[in-house]
Design a protein around this motif. Structure first.
Motif, PDB file in Angstrom:
ATOM      1  N   UNK A 158       0.853  -1.181   0.000  1.00 39.96           N
ATOM      2  CA  UNK A 158       0.000   0.000   0.000  1.00 39.96           C
ATOM      3  C   UNK A 158       0.893   1.235   0.000  1.00 39.96           C
ATOM      4  N   UNK A 159       0.738   2.068  -0.989  1.00 44.55           N
ATOM      5  CA  UNK A 159       1.525   3.299  -1.137  1.00 44.55           C
ATOM      6  C   UNK A 159       3.022   3.024  -1.035  1.00 44.55           C
ATOM      7  N   UNK A 160       3.450   1.960  -1.679  1.00 45.73           N
ATOM      8  CA  UNK A 160       4.875   1.635  -1.741  1.00 45.73           C
ATOM      9  C   UNK A 160       5.433   0.940  -0.517  1.00 45.73           C
ATOM     10  N   UNK A 161       4.613   0.656   0.485  1.00 42.72           N
ATOM     11  CA  UNK A 161       5.059  -0.042   1.692  1.00 42.72           C
ATOM     12  C   UNK A 161       4.371  -1.400   1.776  1.00 42.72           C
ATOM     13  N   UNK A 162       5.042  -2.364   2.413  1.00 45.76           N
ATOM     14  CA  UNK A 162       4.484  -3.713   2.588  1.00 45.76           C
ATOM     15  C   UNK A 162       3.930  -3.826   4.002  1.00 45.76           C
ATOM     16  N   UNK A 163       2.742  -4.425   4.111  1.00 45.80           N
ATOM     17  CA  UNK A 163       2.076  -4.593   5.405  1.00 45.80           C
ATOM     18  C   UNK A 163       1.596  -6.024   5.577  1.00 45.80           C
ATOM     19  N   UNK A 164       1.584  -6.491   6.831  1.00 48.20           N
ATOM     20  CA  UNK A 164       0.935  -7.746   7.207  1.00 48.20           C
ATOM     21  C   UNK A 164      -0.381  -7.326   7.841  1.00 48.20           C
ATOM     22  N   UNK A 165      -1.477  -7.727   7.205  1.00 49.32           N
ATOM     23  CA  UNK A 165      -2.805  -7.287   7.604  1.00 49.32           C
ATOM     24  C   UNK A 165      -3.556  -8.462   8.217  1.00 49.32           C
ATOM     25  N   UNK A 166      -3.941  -8.351   9.482  1.00 51.03           N
ATOM     26  CA  UNK A 166      -4.709  -9.382  10.178  1.00 51.03           C
ATOM     27  C   UNK A 166      -6.069  -8.769  10.441  1.00 51.03           C
ATOM     28  N   UNK A 167      -7.121  -9.312   9.787  1.00 48.31           N
ATOM     29  CA  UNK A 167      -8.380  -8.581   9.764  1.00 48.31           C
ATOM     30  C   UNK A 167      -9.578  -9.493   9.554  1.00 48.31           C
ATOM     31  N   UNK A 168     -10.727  -9.058  10.112  1.00 53.39           N
ATOM     32  CA  UNK A 168     -12.009  -9.690   9.804  1.00 53.39           C
ATOM     33  C   UNK A 168     -12.480  -9.157   8.459  1.00 53.39           C
ATOM     34  N   UNK A 169     -13.177  -9.987   7.712  1.00 52.71           N
ATOM     35  CA  UNK A 169     -13.715  -9.586   6.417  1.00 52.71           C
ATOM     36  C   UNK A 169     -15.222  -9.793   6.414  1.00 52.71           C
ATOM     37  N   UNK A 170     -15.886  -9.220   5.432  1.00 58.16           N
ATOM     38  CA  UNK A 170     -17.328  -9.383   5.284  1.00 58.16           C
ATOM     39  C   UNK A 170     -17.642  -9.524   3.799  1.00 58.16           C
ATOM     40  N   UNK A 171     -18.839 -10.038   3.503  1.00 50.99           N
ATOM     41  CA  UNK A 171     -19.271 -10.184   2.120  1.00 50.99           C
ATOM     42  C   UNK A 171     -20.114  -8.986   1.719  1.00 50.99           C
ATOM     43  N   UNK A 172     -19.787  -8.384   0.588  1.00 53.05           N
ATOM     44  CA  UNK A 172     -20.569  -7.284   0.031  1.00 53.05           C
ATOM     45  C   UNK A 172     -20.598  -7.469  -1.480  1.00 53.05           C
TER      46      UNK A 172
END
Length: 134
Positions: free
Chosen positions: A85-99
Motif C-alpha cells: 500500500x503506497x509503496x510499503x508492505x504490510x501484514x494485515x490481520x483482519x475480519x472480512x465481510x461479504x458485500x
C-alpha cells in the motif's frame, strides 16, 4: 426444522439481536486422500511401502488473490494478508465481510509494517509463555 427462538438481549442493537437460529451440526466430510489410501492399502499386501510424496510447487506461498495480495485464512471470515500500500508492505490481520458477493476487509483488524511484524515474531515465545501461564 426447528423454529427461531426469541431472545431479548440486554442491550438492543436492532432486530439482529432478538432472534437466534438453532445450532446446526455440520456433516463430517471424509478426506478423499485418507479414503483412497485406505482403499489402496487393502489391495496392497506390503505395509512397509510409504506413499509417494505429494508434488508441491517450489514456493510455499499461496497464490495471489484478485488484488495481488497473498492471503491465509485463520477462521471463517478472518484472514492474514500480505499487501503493498503506497509503496510499503504490510501484514494485515483482519475480519472480512461479504458485500456484493465479494470478500471485503472490515474495520476490525490491524495492519503491521514489516518492522512491526518482525517485532511480533520476536515476541512469540514470550507471548506463548504468558498464554500458558494464564
Amino acid at each position: 426444522m426447528q423454529p427461531l427462538t426469541f431472545v431479548k438481549p440486554e442491550v438492543s442493537n436492532g432486530l439482529a439481536g432478538y432472534f437466534r437460529l438453532p445450532a446446526k451440526k455440520m456433516p463430517k466430510i471424509k478426506d478423499k486422500k485418507k479414503v483412497s489410501e485406505s482403499e489402496s492399502s487393502d489391495n496392497d499386501s506390503s505395509e512397509d511401502e510409504k506413499p509417494a510424496p505429494s508434488k508441491k510447487s517450489k514456493s510455499s506461498l499461496p497464490e495471489k488473490d484478485e488484488n495481488g495480495d497473498y492471503s491465509w485464512q485463520l477462521e471463517k471470515m478472518k484472514y492474514v494478508k500480505v499487501r503493498a500500500f503506497k509503496g510499503n508492505v504490510y501484514v494485515d490481520i483482519r475480519e472480512h465481510y461479504l458485500a456484493d458477493g465479494k470478500l471485503k476487509p472490515g474495520k476490525k483488524g490491524i495492519s503491521l509494517s514489516v518492522e512491526q511484524w518482525r517485532r511480533v515474531k520476536e515476541l512469540i515465545p514470550e507471548i506463548d509463555e504468558a498464554v500458558k501461564d494464564l
